[in-house]
Design an enzyme around this catalytic site. Structure first.
Site, PDB file in Angstrom:
ATOM      1  N   MET A 151       0.847  -1.202   0.000  1.00 38.41           N
ATOM      2  CA  MET A 151       0.000   0.000   0.000  1.00 38.41           C
ATOM      3  C   MET A 151       0.880   1.248   0.000  1.00 38.41           C
ATOM      4  O   MET A 151       0.432   2.327   0.385  1.00 38.41           O
ATOM      5  CB  MET A 151      -0.927   0.000   1.215  1.00 38.41           C
ATOM      6  CG  MET A 151      -1.891  -1.197   1.169  1.00 38.41           C
ATOM      7  SD  MET A 151      -3.434  -0.915   2.015  1.00 38.41           S
ATOM      8  CE  MET A 151      -2.861  -0.707   3.664  1.00 38.41           C
ATOM      9  N   GLY A 152       2.131   1.095  -0.417  1.00 36.95           N
ATOM     10  CA  GLY A 152       3.019   2.261  -0.464  1.00 36.95           C
ATOM     11  C   GLY A 152       3.537   2.626   0.909  1.00 36.95           C
ATOM     12  O   GLY A 152       3.541   1.805   1.830  1.00 36.95           O
ATOM     13  N   LEU A 168       6.597   3.023   1.610  1.00 31.61           N
ATOM     14  CA  LEU A 168       7.545   1.904   1.679  1.00 31.61           C
ATOM     15  C   LEU A 168       8.675   2.158   2.677  1.00 31.61           C
ATOM     16  O   LEU A 168       9.076   3.292   2.902  1.00 31.61           O
ATOM     17  CB  LEU A 168       8.143   1.652   0.291  1.00 31.61           C
ATOM     18  CG  LEU A 168       7.144   1.326  -0.817  1.00 31.61           C
ATOM     19  CD1 LEU A 168       7.875   1.014  -2.115  1.00 31.61           C
ATOM     20  CD2 LEU A 168       6.229   0.173  -0.441  1.00 31.61           C
ATOM     21  N   HIS A 171       9.727  -3.523   3.073  1.00 33.30           N
ATOM     22  CA  HIS A 171       9.244  -3.739   1.701  1.00 33.30           C
ATOM     23  C   HIS A 171      10.422  -3.999   0.768  1.00 33.30           C
ATOM     24  O   HIS A 171      10.364  -4.828  -0.124  1.00 33.30           O
ATOM     25  CB  HIS A 171       8.480  -2.508   1.201  1.00 33.30           C
ATOM     26  CG  HIS A 171       7.212  -2.232   1.943  1.00 33.30           C
ATOM     27  ND1 HIS A 171       7.049  -1.119   2.735  1.00 33.30           N
ATOM     28  CD2 HIS A 171       6.053  -2.915   2.004  1.00 33.30           C
ATOM     29  CE1 HIS A 171       5.829  -1.127   3.245  1.00 33.30           C
ATOM     30  NE2 HIS A 171       5.209  -2.208   2.829  1.00 33.30           N
ATOM     31  N   GLN A 220     -10.181  -2.311   2.605  1.00 36.68           N
ATOM     32  CA  GLN A 220      -9.687  -3.028   3.786  1.00 36.68           C
ATOM     33  C   GLN A 220      -9.608  -2.139   5.027  1.00 36.68           C
ATOM     34  O   GLN A 220      -9.156  -2.583   6.075  1.00 36.68           O
ATOM     35  CB  GLN A 220      -8.353  -3.706   3.507  1.00 36.68           C
ATOM     36  CG  GLN A 220      -7.161  -2.780   3.327  1.00 36.68           C
ATOM     37  CD  GLN A 220      -5.929  -3.556   2.872  1.00 36.68           C
ATOM     38  OE1 GLN A 220      -5.832  -3.977   1.732  1.00 36.68           O
ATOM     39  NE2 GLN A 220      -4.969  -3.756   3.781  1.00 36.68           N
ATOM     40  N   GLU A 241       5.874 -11.658   7.321  1.00 36.06           N
ATOM     41  CA  GLU A 241       5.314 -12.447   8.428  1.00 36.06           C
ATOM     42  C   GLU A 241       4.693 -11.586   9.522  1.00 36.06           C
ATOM     43  O   GLU A 241       3.948 -12.097  10.354  1.00 36.06           O
ATOM     44  CB  GLU A 241       6.403 -13.334   9.039  1.00 36.06           C
ATOM     45  CG  GLU A 241       6.796 -14.480   8.139  1.00 36.06           C
ATOM     46  CD  GLU A 241       7.742 -15.444   8.804  1.00 36.06           C
ATOM     47  OE1 GLU A 241       8.345 -15.081   9.841  1.00 36.06           O
ATOM     48  OE2 GLU A 241       7.890 -16.562   8.288  1.00 36.06           O
ATOM     49  N   GLN A 256      -2.941 -12.287   7.807  1.00 35.49           N
ATOM     50  CA  GLN A 256      -3.104 -11.984   6.373  1.00 35.49           C
ATOM     51  C   GLN A 256      -2.391 -13.055   5.524  1.00 35.49           C
ATOM     52  O   GLN A 256      -2.949 -13.567   4.550  1.00 35.49           O
ATOM     53  CB  GLN A 256      -2.521 -10.597   6.081  1.00 35.49           C
ATOM     54  CG  GLN A 256      -2.310 -10.300   4.614  1.00 35.49           C
ATOM     55  CD  GLN A 256      -1.877  -8.867   4.371  1.00 35.49           C
ATOM     56  OE1 GLN A 256      -2.689  -7.975   4.482  1.00 35.49           O
ATOM     57  NE2 GLN A 256      -0.629  -8.625   4.032  1.00 35.49           N
TER      58      GLN A 256
END
Ligand code: PAF
Length: 251
Positions: free
Chosen positions: A29-30, A32, A36, A60, A146, A151
């Site tokens: 979702m950016g 970062l 990431h 979400q 993790e 999710q």
């Protein structure tokens, strides 16, 4: 590195990639951070082509204020991934939801617990957007951290349930020097809150059981949504300065 804002143009580019080229995909979702970047570097090592998506997925977010406050840092994000991603998808909500979210993926059991119990509808939004993105990118492998353990398990379950031809690769949580799991939300803490947040993983690691962890977290000023021990790991979500922090610590 090519940046795609239009789904149609990306699909044309995807069709023109060599058919045997393995694609590694990192959905985000950016906002970062190094966590990431670690997912992207792993994708780079294991695949011929690396695709990243940057999309703040509105479906979400159960809390409109949280969606509003989510950091949007496109220019900095693109700088961070230059040289490691080949293609970056930056679709709008209109592009990804031509159906206005009338069609969605719902998991009816595990998604109702933990995060799902505190964020109604959250995992419907996550699974739906991940399915859309996997269909658009058609990667051989997709990379997930993790830290967002629930999710990760639900995405794996969806891949099995719908026979999706993709391998889901789990990557270890990347932490700051003081142990706090890297997260886009950390930057919303004040300097004092950020210092206090380091107690979160420390307490999760050092307390003998989940009940002790909850009490220690509350004593340290966190508001606790849940702490559970499961399969040799401890999962927890807390709030500090109205910022929600989650973690998954191996024990
Ligand atoms: O983990 C995230 O950043 C998001 O939940 C994801 C997987 C990119 C879906 O929007």
């Amino acid at each position: 590195m090519k940046v795609w804002h239009e789904v149609d143009s990306w699909q044309a580019a995807r069709r023109s990639l060599p058919s045997g080229a393995t694609i590694g995909f990192v959905p985000t979702m950016g906002a970062l951070h190094e966590g990431h970047r670690a997912l992207l570097e792993r994708a780079r090592e294991e695949n011929a082509v690396v695709v990243l998506s940057l999309f703040v997925n509105p479906t979400q977010f159960d809390d409109p204020a949280d969606l509003e406050k989510y950091p949007r840092t496109l220019e900095a994000d693109l700088r961070l991934v230059r040289g490691v991603a080949d293609h970056v998808l930056v679709p709008t909500a209109g592009q990804l939801y031509p159906d206005e979210y009338r069609y969605r993926v719902t998991e009816t059991k595990d998604s109702r617990e933990l995060e799902g119990a505190h964020r109604p509808g959250h995992f419907d939004g996550v699974l739906t957007v991940v399915l859309k993105l996997l269909n658009l990118v058609q990667p051989r492998r997709a990379y997930f951290g993790e830290k967002d353990w629930q999710q990760l398990q639900l995405v794996r379950g969806m891949v099995r349930a719908f026979f999706l031809p993709v391998e889901i690769v789990a990557c270890r949580t990347v932490r700051e020097a003081d142990g706090l799991a890297m997260s886009s939300r950390n930057r919303r803490l004040s300097p004092a809150g950020r210092a206090q947040a380091a107690e979160f993983p420390r307490i999760l690691r050092e307390t003998p059981d989940a009940g002790d962890a909850r009490r220690a977290l509350e004593a340290a000023g966190f508001s606790v949504d849940y702490v559970v021990d499961s399969d040799g790991a401890r999962l927890a979500a807390v709030r500090l300065e109205k910022v929600r922090l989650i973690d998954h610590v191996r024990r």
